[in-house]
Scaffold this motif. Structure first.
Motif, PDB file in Angstrom:
ATOM      1  N   GLY A 167       1.038  -1.124  -0.074  1.00 48.05           N
ATOM      2  CA  GLY A 167       0.039   0.036  -0.240  1.00 48.05           C
ATOM      3  C   GLY A 167       0.825   1.361   0.026  1.00 48.05           C
ATOM      4  O   GLY A 167       2.091   1.152   0.131  1.00 48.05           O
ATOM      5  N   PHE A 168       0.209   2.221  -0.123  1.00 46.56           N
ATOM      6  CA  PHE A 168       0.956   3.684  -0.231  1.00 46.56           C
ATOM      7  C   PHE A 168       0.160   4.744   0.492  1.00 46.56           C
ATOM      8  O   PHE A 168      -1.252   4.788   0.591  1.00 46.56           O
ATOM      9  N   HIS A 169       0.874   5.647   1.026  1.00 47.52           N
ATOM     10  CA  HIS A 169       0.160   6.774   1.793  1.00 47.52           C
ATOM     11  C   HIS A 169       0.036   7.923   0.774  1.00 47.52           C
ATOM     12  O   HIS A 169       0.872   8.379   0.120  1.00 47.52           O
ATOM     13  N   GLN A 170      -1.209   8.178   0.800  1.00 45.31           N
ATOM     14  CA  GLN A 170      -1.596   9.782   0.066  1.00 45.31           C
ATOM     15  C   GLN A 170      -2.143  10.753   1.027  1.00 45.31           C
ATOM     16  O   GLN A 170      -3.144  10.578   1.489  1.00 45.31           O
ATOM     17  N   GLY A 171      -1.017  11.442   1.286  1.00 48.14           N
ATOM     18  CA  GLY A 171      -1.568  12.557   2.642  1.00 48.14           C
ATOM     19  C   GLY A 171      -1.766  11.762   3.918  1.00 48.14           C
ATOM     20  O   GLY A 171      -1.063  10.749   4.411  1.00 48.14           O
ATOM     21  N   ASP A 172      -3.098  11.749   4.388  1.00 51.23           N
ATOM     22  CA  ASP A 172      -3.593  11.111   5.587  1.00 51.23           C
ATOM     23  C   ASP A 172      -4.252   9.687   5.316  1.00 51.23           C
ATOM     24  O   ASP A 172      -4.677   8.880   6.172  1.00 51.23           O
ATOM     25  N   THR A 173      -4.312   9.464   3.916  1.00 50.34           N
ATOM     26  CA  THR A 173      -5.233   8.292   3.584  1.00 50.34           C
ATOM     27  C   THR A 173      -4.211   7.167   3.145  1.00 50.34           C
ATOM     28  O   THR A 173      -3.191   7.436   2.431  1.00 50.34           O
ATOM     29  N   ARG A 174      -4.293   5.956   3.473  1.00 52.49           N
ATOM     30  CA  ARG A 174      -3.586   4.816   2.955  1.00 52.49           C
ATOM     31  C   ARG A 174      -4.297   4.276   1.893  1.00 52.49           C
ATOM     32  O   ARG A 174      -5.318   3.649   1.752  1.00 52.49           O
ATOM     33  N   LEU A 175      -3.568   4.081   0.592  1.00 55.16           N
ATOM     34  CA  LEU A 175      -4.190   3.358  -0.372  1.00 55.16           C
ATOM     35  C   LEU A 175      -3.545   1.787  -0.600  1.00 55.16           C
ATOM     36  O   LEU A 175      -2.495   1.643  -0.358  1.00 55.16           O
ATOM     37  N   THR A 176      -4.697   0.951  -0.585  1.00 51.47           N
ATOM     38  CA  THR A 176      -4.053  -0.401  -0.533  1.00 51.47           C
ATOM     39  C   THR A 176      -4.216  -0.923  -1.977  1.00 51.47           C
ATOM     40  O   THR A 176      -5.150  -0.808  -2.614  1.00 51.47           O
ATOM     41  N   VAL A 177      -2.850  -1.345  -2.512  1.00 56.22           N
ATOM     42  CA  VAL A 177      -3.068  -1.961  -3.870  1.00 56.22           C
ATOM     43  C   VAL A 177      -3.064  -3.188  -3.967  1.00 56.22           C
ATOM     44  O   VAL A 177      -3.643  -3.827  -5.163  1.00 56.22           O
ATOM     45  N   LEU A 178      -2.201  -3.838  -3.005  1.00 63.31           N
ATOM     46  CA  LEU A 178      -2.281  -5.494  -3.067  1.00 63.31           C
ATOM     47  C   LEU A 178      -2.631  -6.006  -1.655  1.00 63.31           C
ATOM     48  O   LEU A 178      -2.131  -5.511  -0.730  1.00 63.31           O
ATOM     49  N   SER A 179      -3.737  -6.960  -1.601  1.00 60.18           N
ATOM     50  CA  SER A 179      -4.310  -7.304  -0.604  1.00 60.18           C
ATOM     51  C   SER A 179      -4.449  -8.947  -0.369  1.00 60.18           C
ATOM     52  O   SER A 179      -5.099  -9.552  -0.969  1.00 60.18           O
ATOM     53  N   GLY A 180      -3.134  -9.333   0.151  1.00 59.95           N
ATOM     54  CA  GLY A 180      -3.234 -10.817   0.275  1.00 59.95           C
ATOM     55  C   GLY A 180      -3.176 -11.633  -0.963  1.00 59.95           C
ATOM     56  O   GLY A 180      -3.837 -12.820  -1.080  1.00 59.95           O
ATOM     57  N   LEU A 181      -2.421 -11.012  -1.976  1.00 62.09           N
ATOM     58  CA  LEU A 181      -2.521 -11.517  -3.120  1.00 62.09           C
ATOM     59  C   LEU A 181      -1.662 -13.159  -3.317  1.00 62.09           C
ATOM     60  O   LEU A 181      -0.643 -12.995  -2.847  1.00 62.09           O
ATOM     61  N   ASN A 182      -2.201 -13.818  -4.038  1.00 60.35           N
ATOM     62  CA  ASN A 182      -1.458 -15.318  -4.048  1.00 60.35           C
ATOM     63  C   ASN A 182      -1.390 -15.511  -5.640  1.00 60.35           C
ATOM     64  O   ASN A 182      -2.419 -15.402  -6.574  1.00 60.35           O
ATOM     65  N   LEU A 183      -0.050 -15.882  -5.946  1.00 60.95           N
ATOM     66  CA  LEU A 183       0.029 -16.260  -7.400  1.00 60.95           C
ATOM     67  C   LEU A 183       1.068 -17.375  -7.551  1.00 60.95           C
ATOM     68  O   LEU A 183       1.944 -17.188  -6.774  1.00 60.95           O
ATOM     69  N   SER A 184       0.684 -18.496  -8.335  1.00 63.02           N
ATOM     70  CA  SER A 184       1.602 -19.555  -8.688  1.00 63.02           C
ATOM     71  C   SER A 184       2.025 -19.746 -10.110  1.00 63.02           C
ATOM     72  O   SER A 184       0.946 -20.008 -10.834  1.00 63.02           O
ATOM     73  N   VAL A 185       3.199 -19.444 -10.569  1.00 62.23           N
ATOM     74  CA  VAL A 185       3.409 -19.626 -12.226  1.00 62.23           C
ATOM     75  C   VAL A 185       4.467 -20.796 -12.351  1.00 62.23           C
ATOM     76  O   VAL A 185       5.288 -20.867 -11.811  1.00 62.23           O
ATOM     77  N   GLN A 186       3.881 -21.658 -13.163  1.00 63.84           N
ATOM     78  CA  GLN A 186       4.761 -22.801 -13.375  1.00 63.84           C
ATOM     79  C   GLN A 186       5.562 -22.704 -14.691  1.00 63.84           C
ATOM     80  O   GLN A 186       5.546 -21.746 -15.274  1.00 63.84           O
ATOM     81  N   PRO A 187       6.546 -23.420 -14.620  1.00 64.67           N
ATOM     82  CA  PRO A 187       7.859 -23.369 -15.620  1.00 64.67           C
ATOM     83  C   PRO A 187       6.865 -23.540 -17.204  1.00 64.67           C
ATOM     84  O   PRO A 187       6.148 -24.327 -17.107  1.00 64.67           O
ATOM     85  N   GLY A 188       7.090 -22.602 -18.069  1.00 59.71           N
ATOM     86  CA  GLY A 188       6.783 -22.670 -19.237  1.00 59.71           C
ATOM     87  C   GLY A 188       5.249 -22.012 -19.269  1.00 59.71           C
ATOM     88  O   GLY A 188       4.585 -22.125 -20.634  1.00 59.71           O
ATOM     89  N   GLU A 189       4.774 -21.766 -18.278  1.00 57.64           N
ATOM     90  CA  GLU A 189       3.393 -21.305 -18.148  1.00 57.64           C
ATOM     91  C   GLU A 189       3.328 -19.628 -18.524  1.00 57.64           C
ATOM     92  O   GLU A 189       4.268 -18.900 -18.350  1.00 57.64           O
ATOM     93  N   ARG A 190       2.490 -19.363 -19.542  1.00 57.76           N
ATOM     94  CA  ARG A 190       2.059 -17.913 -19.779  1.00 57.76           C
ATOM     95  C   ARG A 190       0.917 -17.583 -19.185  1.00 57.76           C
ATOM     96  O   ARG A 190      -0.381 -17.851 -19.591  1.00 57.76           O
ATOM     97  N   ILE A 191       1.144 -16.143 -18.556  1.00 58.02           N
ATOM     98  CA  ILE A 191       0.102 -15.706 -18.046  1.00 58.02           C
ATOM     99  C   ILE A 191      -0.448 -14.124 -18.307  1.00 58.02           C
ATOM    100  O   ILE A 191       0.659 -13.432 -18.308  1.00 58.02           O
ATOM    101  N   ALA A 192      -1.477 -13.692 -18.715  1.00 56.16           N
ATOM    102  CA  ALA A 192      -1.746 -12.173 -18.899  1.00 56.16           C
ATOM    103  C   ALA A 192      -2.523 -11.745 -17.690  1.00 56.16           C
ATOM    104  O   ALA A 192      -3.168 -12.207 -17.081  1.00 56.16           O
ATOM    105  N   ILE A 193      -1.925 -10.754 -17.266  1.00 58.96           N
ATOM    106  CA  ILE A 193      -2.458  -9.891 -16.117  1.00 58.96           C
ATOM    107  C   ILE A 193      -3.170  -8.652 -16.780  1.00 58.96           C
ATOM    108  O   ILE A 193      -2.608  -7.625 -17.248  1.00 58.96           O
ATOM    109  N   LEU A 194      -4.340  -8.356 -16.535  1.00 59.03           N
ATOM    110  CA  LEU A 194      -5.283  -7.239 -16.894  1.00 59.03           C
ATOM    111  C   LEU A 194      -6.016  -6.569 -15.600  1.00 59.03           C
ATOM    112  O   LEU A 194      -5.687  -6.988 -14.450  1.00 59.03           O
ATOM    113  N   GLY A 195      -6.637  -5.477 -15.850  1.00 63.62           N
ATOM    114  CA  GLY A 195      -6.980  -4.758 -14.737  1.00 63.62           C
ATOM    115  C   GLY A 195      -7.137  -3.238 -15.250  1.00 63.62           C
ATOM    116  O   GLY A 195      -6.633  -2.862 -16.402  1.00 63.62           O
ATOM    117  N   PRO A 196      -7.934  -2.512 -14.451  1.00 60.14           N
ATOM    118  CA  PRO A 196      -8.371  -1.111 -14.936  1.00 60.14           C
ATOM    119  C   PRO A 196      -7.089  -0.329 -14.541  1.00 60.14           C
ATOM    120  O   PRO A 196      -6.284  -0.737 -13.808  1.00 60.14           O
TER     121      PRO A 196
END
Length: 236
Positions: free
Chosen positions: A18-47
């Motif tokens: 997360g990051f602080h913006q003034g007095d506010t804390r912005l959470t960007v990643l929250s308990g994120l889990n990811l497992s990528v296997q050898p040779g695997e191709r993954i696209a990450i999307l999002g706004p």
């Protein structure tokens, strides 16, 4: 190169940032889990602003998460001192930034050869491998040109070649084809796919390009600090 270990090529467990913006804390990643296997191709999307670039930087050890762990090639990356992280990254990872980060005083071939030179490969051998890879991305006529003499798209292709020259266990790419026309984007697509299939390289790409998504094994979307499967964009 293969990751040299059984199990995931890259793994993130309970990653938070997360990051602080003034007095506010912005959470960007929250308990994120990811497992990528050898040779695997993954696209990450999002706004826009969802934290995709932050996620890649944490996975590469370029930014330290607030909590959680990242392992690459079976070795823990999180929490290491900077030099140890750099060595592990150099051994196992290739990274393509949105900005190319090429060294301005070196030619295209010298930039691509740099990771091989850092690992102790001879100048002649490293330049030969760099030349082959630059030819693959359509830059055989630009080998001796410095970054300032190249277009934005050409610089991006040099950066992609540099990330792949070590045949890393994992490639992390942040919009690698954003500055490229369709023909040159296709060159990059084919190179990433070939590397994943021939060398077992895992490929994790932040992209908005539906063509690239369709060539991945799976697509995930970053929303609310976590990754969600996108079966509608799964590769074939």
């Amino acid at each position: 190169m293969s990751n040299g270990a059984n199990g995931p090529a890259l793994e993130a467990i309970d990653l938070s940032k997360g990051f602080h913006q003034g007095d506010t804390r912005l959470t960007v990643l929250s308990g994120l889990n990811l497992s990528v296997q050898p040779g695997e191709r993954i696209a990450i999307l999002g706004p826009s602003g969802s934290g995709k670039s932050t996620l890649l930087h944490c996975l590469a050890g370029l930014d330290e998460p607030d909590a959680g762990t990242v392992s690459v090639g079976g070795q823990r990356l999180t929490g290491l001192v900077a030099d140890a992280q750099a060595r592990l990254r150099s051994r196992y990872m290739g990274f393509v930034y949105q900005a190319h980060h090429l060294l301005p005083e070196f030619s295209a071939a010298e930039n691509v050869a740099m990771p091989l030179r850092i690992r102790g490969q001879s100048q002649r051998s490293a330049i030969a491998e760099a030349t082959t890879l630059l030819d693959r991305v359509g830059l055989s006529e630009r080998l001796r040109h410095r970054p300032a003499q190249l277009s934005g798209g050409e610089r991006q292709r040099v950066a992609v070649a540099r990330a792949l020259v070590n045949r890393p266990a994992v490639v992390l790419a942040d919009e690698p084809t954003g500055n490229l026309d369709r023909d040159n984007a296709d060159r990059i697509f084919r190179l990433l796919i070939e590397l994943s299939e021939s060398s077992g390289t895992a490929v994790l790409v932040v992209t908005h390009d539906p063509t690239l998504c369709n060539r991945m094994h799976r697509s995930v979307e970053l929303r609310g600090g976590a990754l969600q499967a996108r079966p509608d964009l799964a590769g074939t």
